[in-house]
Design an enzyme around this catalytic site. Structure first.
Site, PDB file in Angstrom:
ATOM      1  N   SER A   9      -6.510   5.060   9.261  1.00 52.59           N
ATOM      2  CA  SER A   9      -7.333   4.985   8.052  1.00 52.59           C
ATOM      3  C   SER A   9      -6.759   3.929   7.096  1.00 52.59           C
ATOM      4  O   SER A   9      -7.485   3.051   6.608  1.00 52.59           O
ATOM      5  CB  SER A   9      -7.339   6.381   7.401  1.00 52.59           C
ATOM      6  OG  SER A   9      -7.756   6.328   6.069  1.00 52.59           O
ATOM      7  N   HIS A  36       0.854  -1.190   0.000  1.00 47.37           N
ATOM      8  CA  HIS A  36       0.000   0.000   0.000  1.00 47.37           C
ATOM      9  C   HIS A  36       0.884   1.231   0.000  1.00 47.37           C
ATOM     10  O   HIS A  36       1.827   1.331   0.787  1.00 47.37           O
ATOM     11  CB  HIS A  36      -0.915   0.009   1.226  1.00 47.37           C
ATOM     12  CG  HIS A  36      -1.866   1.156   1.213  1.00 47.37           C
ATOM     13  ND1 HIS A  36      -3.106   1.085   0.594  1.00 47.37           N
ATOM     14  CD2 HIS A  36      -1.746   2.415   1.684  1.00 47.37           C
ATOM     15  CE1 HIS A  36      -3.699   2.251   0.693  1.00 47.37           C
ATOM     16  NE2 HIS A  36      -2.907   3.082   1.362  1.00 47.37           N
ATOM     17  N   ASP A  38     -14.194   4.387   8.019  1.00 48.75           N
ATOM     18  CA  ASP A  38     -13.126   5.187   7.418  1.00 48.75           C
ATOM     19  C   ASP A  38     -13.676   6.102   6.329  1.00 48.75           C
ATOM     20  O   ASP A  38     -13.220   7.232   6.178  1.00 48.75           O
ATOM     21  CB  ASP A  38     -12.029   4.288   6.837  1.00 48.75           C
ATOM     22  CG  ASP A  38     -10.953   5.131   6.172  1.00 48.75           C
ATOM     23  OD1 ASP A  38     -10.322   5.922   6.895  1.00 48.75           O
ATOM     24  OD2 ASP A  38     -10.782   5.056   4.946  1.00 48.75           O
ATOM     25  N   LYS A  42      -8.241  -0.298   6.759  1.00 44.95           N
ATOM     26  CA  LYS A  42      -8.668  -0.927   5.495  1.00 44.95           C
ATOM     27  C   LYS A  42      -7.792  -2.147   5.184  1.00 44.95           C
ATOM     28  O   LYS A  42      -8.283  -3.176   4.729  1.00 44.95           O
ATOM     29  CB  LYS A  42      -8.570   0.097   4.356  1.00 44.95           C
ATOM     30  CG  LYS A  42      -9.691   1.137   4.432  1.00 44.95           C
ATOM     31  CD  LYS A  42      -9.593   2.174   3.346  1.00 44.95           C
ATOM     32  CE  LYS A  42      -8.414   3.085   3.545  1.00 44.95           C
ATOM     33  NZ  LYS A  42      -8.551   4.465   3.180  1.00 44.95           N
ATOM     34  N   ARG A  72     -12.611  14.472   7.371  1.00 43.82           N
ATOM     35  CA  ARG A  72     -11.256  15.045   7.532  1.00 43.82           C
ATOM     36  C   ARG A  72     -10.889  15.911   6.339  1.00 43.82           C
ATOM     37  O   ARG A  72     -10.227  16.936   6.472  1.00 43.82           O
ATOM     38  CB  ARG A  72     -10.235  13.906   7.692  1.00 43.82           C
ATOM     39  CG  ARG A  72     -10.304  13.239   9.052  1.00 43.82           C
ATOM     40  CD  ARG A  72      -9.582  11.912   9.046  1.00 43.82           C
ATOM     41  NE  ARG A  72      -8.217  12.047   8.602  1.00 43.82           N
ATOM     42  CZ  ARG A  72      -7.546  11.100   7.944  1.00 43.82           C
ATOM     43  NH1 ARG A  72      -8.104   9.952   7.657  1.00 43.82           N
ATOM     44  NH2 ARG A  72      -6.307  11.311   7.572  1.00 43.82           N
TER      45      ARG A  72
HETATM   46  N1  URA Z   1      -4.907   7.329   2.412  1.00 46.19           N
HETATM   47  C1  URA Z   1      -5.903   6.839   3.189  1.00 46.19           C
HETATM   48  O1  URA Z   1      -6.516   5.816   2.877  1.00 46.19           O
HETATM   49  N2  URA Z   1      -6.196   7.514   4.327  1.00 46.19           N
HETATM   50  C2  URA Z   1      -5.559   8.625   4.719  1.00 46.19           C
HETATM   51  O2  URA Z   1      -5.877   9.157   5.754  1.00 46.19           O
HETATM   52  C3  URA Z   1      -4.539   9.129   3.884  1.00 46.19           C
HETATM   53  C4  URA Z   1      -4.220   8.451   2.739  1.00 46.19           C
END
Ligand code: URA
Length: 433
Positions: free
Chosen positions: A183, A82, A161, A187, A168
């Site tokens: 966040s 990721h 999220d 995931k 946010r």
């Molecule tokens: N990518 C995400 O999935 N969440 C964040 O807060 C920042 C980047």
């Protein structure tokens, strides 16, 4: 438990208990806590931070707000990578087939682009016919038969999220380490992979602009992964200038396919090999050096190209573009940006290049905006190149030629040309285990 007391406790700098965090996250996900209280909570976290224990509890609450994927029907070990988001970052398109070609399964859920950074799913959908929305059964069948499948993020995964991120985004609380870490990891943990490799970007095109901030984010994410029982490693990688030379969805797919055919920019290739090696290493394929050699061989021998072709075919895409990347769809119009003076290219501000690509139509300003898959930038000069006034710096692509003037202005403002030859720095800066 009162929502007011939880916000006040965080505002005053105390650590929250797991029960308080679970209460807040589940209440917000169910719609029982209003946005204004969640916004105050995020701002309190922004200023007062969270301990690693709180951040882990927050992450697990995000993971548990929705469905966790069941991969028991996938044969073999699963690894994923990721990236925290960058400009021109098309590494997943190369890394996933390299790793899958060597017997490690990659069942990848990816996001769409937002703002100046791109998303893997948009890139893949620029291949004619490619389907990124599959049923769970189709997804698992392709992972088992090809070794890799890349789909869009399921809306059932970590729904808390989605709400927190949207909030946010409009309350100036995105760039908080505990909020970003929870966040992303919320995931990732819902996707239940065995091994997680994190590519934490640092520099002008990243959320974290300095090495210190990026290191802190990487350490927190690796800490959460380990506490949740996953093998986790992070690489901190440079995002001061865009990765490779192509920015924009179909252009980036073209660049990724070119690399799979053996022809690519050094920074892009180095990062793909480094990330693939980390995934193979965590999956137990050998020492890090052995895994690096395996990844290089997969790329050089055409194994990764074949796996990518099989994946595109299984997901309904036109494989003729894999055989010949110049067949990727192109925009109706193009425009050259010329060097305004003689000298060395000393800086190419990644965020500026990302914003220019967005202006050309390659990205979204808000969720749901339509994108022009063919829009983007091909960088002709990279950092360290010597240019003369009037040389081509970059080529802009768009179906809307009225965007060229503004995009050109941004590119020129984002490109620094001086008389001093710049030092090149490696793309991988640090490894956090
Ligand atoms: N990518 C995400 O999935 N969440 C964040 O807060 C920042 C980047």
């Amino acid at each position: 438990m009162r929502v007011y007391d939880i916000i006040k406790k965080k505002r005053d700098g105390s650590a929250l208990s797991k029960e308080e965090i679970d209460f807040f996250v589940s209440g917000y996900a169910r719609g029982e806590i209003p946005d204004y209280q969640a916004a105050a909570f995020c701002m309190a976290v922004y200023f007062k931070g969270m301990t690693l224990q709180e951040t882990t509890d927050f992450t697990l609450a995000i993971r548990d707000s929705g469905k966790t994927l069941d991969f028991s029907a996938v044969n073999g070990i699963r690894a994923d990578k990721h990236s925290t988001g960058g400009v021109g970052d098309k590494t997943s398109l190369v890394v996933a087939p390299i790793v899958a070609s060597l017997g490690v399964k990659v069942a990848k859920m990816s996001g769409r682009g937002l703002g100046h950074t791109g998303g893997t799913v948009d890139k893949l959908e620029s291949i004619p016919g490619f389907r990124a929305e599959l049923s769970e059964k189709e997804f698992i069948d392709i992972v088992n038969s090809v070794g890799v499948c890349i789909v869009g993020q399921s809306s059932e995964l970590a729904p808390a999220d989605k709400k927190f991120y949207a909030l946010r985004d409009v309350t100036a609380t995105v760039d908080s380490i505990p909020l970003i870490a929870s966040s992303i990891m919320g995931k990732k943990l819902a996707a239940d992979d065995d091994c997680i490799v994190l590519d934490v970007k640092t520099g002008s095109g990243a959320f974290m602009k300095t090495l210190e901030e990026s290191r802190a984010l990487a350490k927190v994410m690796v800490g959460i992964g380990k506490r949740a029982g996953k093998k986790t490693v992070a690489l901190i990688t440079d995002m001061n200038e865009p990765l490779g030379k192509y920015i924009g969805n179909s252009l980036e797919v073209r660049e990724a396919i070119k690399l799979l055919h053996g022809d690519g920019e050094q920074d892009f290739k180095d990062l793909c090999i480094a990330l693939s090696a980390e995934m193979l290493y965590l999956a137990g394929k050998g020492s890090l050096d052995e895994c690096k050699a395996l990844a290089k061989d997969s790329l050089a021998s055409g194994k990764a190209l074949k796996t990518f072709r099989d994946m595109v075919k299984a997901q309904g895409g036109d494989v003729s573009v894999v055989d010949d990347p110049w067949k990727m769809p192109e925009s109706k119009h193009f425009h050259y940006v010329l060097a305004p003076e003689n000298g060395y290219v000393t800086a190419l501000n990644a965020e500026g290049y990302g914003l220019a690509a967005l202006t050309l139509g390659a990205g979204r300003n808000k969720v749901g905006d339509k994108i022009d898959y063919t829009a983007g930038i091909v960088m002709i000069a990279k950092k360290g190149d010597l240019v003369e006034k009037g040389d081509w710096l970059a080529m802009l692509y768009s179906n809307d030629k009225t965007t060229f003037e503004k995009a050109e202005k941004i590119i020129l403002e984002s490109t620094e040309i001086t008389n001093d030859r710049p030092q090149k720095r490696p793309v991988v800066l640090e490894r956090i285990e």
